[in-house]
Scaffold this active site. Structure first.
Site, PDB file in Angstrom:
ATOM      1  N   GLY A  72       3.022   0.465   5.821  1.00  0.00           N
ATOM      2  CA  GLY A  72       4.159   1.162   6.410  1.00  0.00           C
ATOM      3  C   GLY A  72       3.923   1.652   7.823  1.00  0.00           C
ATOM      4  N   LEU A 101       0.843  -1.187   0.000  1.00  0.00           N
ATOM      5  CA  LEU A 101       0.000   0.000   0.000  1.00  0.00           C
ATOM      6  C   LEU A 101       0.884   1.244   0.000  1.00  0.00           C
ATOM      7  CD1 LEU A 101      -1.902  -2.307   0.834  1.00  0.00           C
ATOM      8  CD2 LEU A 101      -3.043  -0.695   2.383  1.00  0.00           C
ATOM      9  N   GLN A 111      -1.998   4.534  14.734  1.00  0.00           N
ATOM     10  CA  GLN A 111      -1.027   3.447  14.853  1.00  0.00           C
ATOM     11  C   GLN A 111      -0.678   3.110  16.305  1.00  0.00           C
ATOM     12  OE1 GLN A 111       2.296   4.467  12.261  1.00  0.00           O
ATOM     13  NE2 GLN A 111       0.909   4.888  10.557  1.00  0.00           N
ATOM     14  N   CYS A 146     -22.269  16.349  -5.831  1.00  0.00           N
ATOM     15  CA  CYS A 146     -22.690  15.553  -4.679  1.00  0.00           C
ATOM     16  C   CYS A 146     -22.549  16.434  -3.450  1.00  0.00           C
ATOM     17  CB  CYS A 146     -21.856  14.270  -4.566  1.00  0.00           C
ATOM     18  SG  CYS A 146     -20.090  14.572  -4.409  1.00  0.00           S
ATOM     19  N   LYS A 195      -8.132   3.677   7.449  1.00  0.00           N
ATOM     20  CA  LYS A 195      -7.075   2.669   7.399  1.00  0.00           C
ATOM     21  C   LYS A 195      -7.671   1.267   7.284  1.00  0.00           C
ATOM     22  CE  LYS A 195      -3.848   5.764   8.047  1.00  0.00           C
ATOM     23  NZ  LYS A 195      -2.966   6.165   6.936  1.00  0.00           N
TER      24      LYS A 195
END
Length: 494
Positions: free
Chosen positions: A295, A191, A304, A456, A273
């Site tokens: 990563g 990714l 994280q 939109c 994520k």
């Protein structure tokens, strides 16, 4: 003058010492690894149009070429521990080797400190002397030429590699990346965000023998895509050899739009994520990719933390590998400098910052499940099915023309991509309502001889659809800013 310059009239031989990990494998595994290694070498040199001959010596690989660019290129092939350039010379006795060494180094060591380092390669039973014998004999001869032995701070390094019939002299030895040849551990999907972390994580998995394709989630339109394409191009040109890597591009702007409408702001970053990993799993289900690479580094940002990484994790068919989990940011940046991605990554803006207030730092899987349940479960599959796939050769091709506008073109039919309920509550004069979920599948039923302005709530879904329609021949635009902009542009109510 360097030794390489003194030998410049001869065809250059670059001697590659293999990674220690390769040399300790069982014979059948070693043979497979070495075959891939040779293919990677040929591919790396071939990509630069360098004429060469590869000679597999099992314990060494010799590359014959007269193109000095090959040295730098081969120093970036995984599986290379060390490399030096020289030329092969025949010998019969130790006296022959000393004479050759003296002819090359007498003038170079005069009034200087030097050290001789010799090693024997191959079947050592074919030598009637050892490495120390040769070092002493050659060292004595160079002392007579005016040099002084200094093993700790030599000014001149006299390298000698001895084979049963050939000897190579060199004055410097370069380091390679070591590791395993790319491809021996199968293929994975990395990714890519365009930042330091994803590029370094990709490099580390390439070093461990994993062939990578790359997956990019477009959050910011052409500027974001351009940045990630440039980073991927730099990484691939320097380090990807022996296979045809691809970049998968999934437009994630509709996902952001959905989240901003239905998910609490403090969960936006974290849910984004998780959805990226889910989408990666969908791409990997083609059977080509064994794992996903990310990563993430533990504790580096709010998404994280250990709790949040656990909350992101969901049962998937494809395992997620995080090679940077225990790295500090300064270690990652230092590695980015070494592999050549620092400069390009440092110029990539932050596209993942979605706002939403203070992000949650200690979520649970159950909390994130509840937020995810607010979204259209079919959206990810739709976006993945509409992804673009580029070869590395296509990364430099021009991007689509920017489809965003700040006004209503005079001849445009305004298409409202919001829900029927939202359309009923407010609509632009003469606009038609085709909900995004319907439009993405049925818009091509509309005539191509009209101009269309799509809008939109926030302008992200409309940008995705307009960009998808342009290659099909539609004159389609997206209104930047979405509903808020259109209300400002709408004529006063009668």
């Amino acid at each position: 003058m360097s030794l390489a310059q003194e030998l410049s009239n001869n065809r250059l031989v670059i001697v590659l010492r293999l990674s220690g990990e390769m040399c300790t494998k069982a014979p059948s595994t070693r043979k497979r690894f070495q075959s891939q290694f040779l293919r990677n070498i040929a591919a790396a040199l071939g990509a630069a149009n360098i004429s060469h001959t590869i000679r597999d010596q099992w314990y060494r690989v010799d590359v014959e070429t007269d193109d000095e660019r090959a040295v730098e290129i081969l120093s970036r092939v995984f599986g290379v521990q060390k490399l030096y350039y020289s030329r092969a010379q025949n010998w019969s006795t130790i006296e022959d080797i000393v004479a050759i060494g003296a002819s090359l180094f007498d003038a170079r060591v005069a009034n200087k400190r030097f050290a001789v380092e010799a090693r024997r390669v191959g079947n050592r039973e074919l030598f009637d002397f050892n490495s120390q014998d040769l070092e002493r004999a050659l060292g004595k001869r160079l002392v007579e030429a005016g040099g002084r032995v200094d093993l700790s701070s030599a000014e001149v390094h006299v390298g000698v590699e001895l084979r049963p019939k050939e000897v190579f002299f060199f004055d410097r030895e370069l380091s390679g990346p070591a590791g395993l040849p790319s491809g021996v551990e199968g293929r994975a999907l990395s990714l890519m965000s365009g930042g330091f972390d994803s590029a370094v994580a990709s490099w580390m998995m390439l070093k461990r023998g994993v062939a990578l394709d790359f997956l990019f989630f477009d959050l910011g339109g052409p500027p974001h895509q351009r940045a990630v394409r440039e980073v991927t191009d730099v990484l691939a040109k320097a380090w990807v050899h022996g296979y045809a890597a691809k970049l998968h591009i999934v437009d994630f702007r509709p996902v952001i739009a959905e989240m901003k409408q239905g998910v609490r702001g403090r969960f936006w970053q974290l849910l984004l994520k998780r959805l990226m990993v889910r989408a990666g799993d969908l791409v990997a289900r083609d059977g080509t990719h064994i794992a996903l690479i990310t990563g993430e580094a533990l504790g580096q940002v709010s998404s994280q933390t250990l709790s949040n990484l656990a909350a992101i994790s969901v049962p998937l068919a494809t395992p997620v590998l995080r090679p940077l989990l225990g790295f500090n940011k300064d270690e990652i940046i230092a590695q980015a400098r070494l592999i050549g991605t620092y400069e390009i990554c440092s110029g990539v803006p932050e596209f993942c910052a979605l706002g939403g207030g203070k992000p949650v730092t200690r979520s649970t899987m159950e909390q994130l499940d509840a937020e995810e349940a607010r979204l259209d479960s079919s959206l990810l599959e739709t976006l993945v099915a509409h992804r673009r796939v580029l070869s590395m050769d296509e990364l430099g091709e021009p991007l689509l023309i920017d489809v965003e506008v700040d006004r209503v073109p005079g001849d445009a039919l305004v298409v409202d991509l919001r829900s029927p309920a939202a359309f009923k509550s407010w609509s632009y004069p003469d606009a038609v309502n085709v909900a995004f979920e319907t439009a993405i599948h049925q818009f091509t039923l509309l005539p191509r001889d009209r101009c269309y302005l799509l809008f939109c709530d926030v302008g992200l879904k409309s940008a995705f659809l307009a960009e998808a329609l342009r290659p099909l021949g539609y004159k389609a635009f997206s209104l930047r800013g979405g509903l808020r902009t259109l209300k400002r542009l709408a004529p006063p109510a009668a």
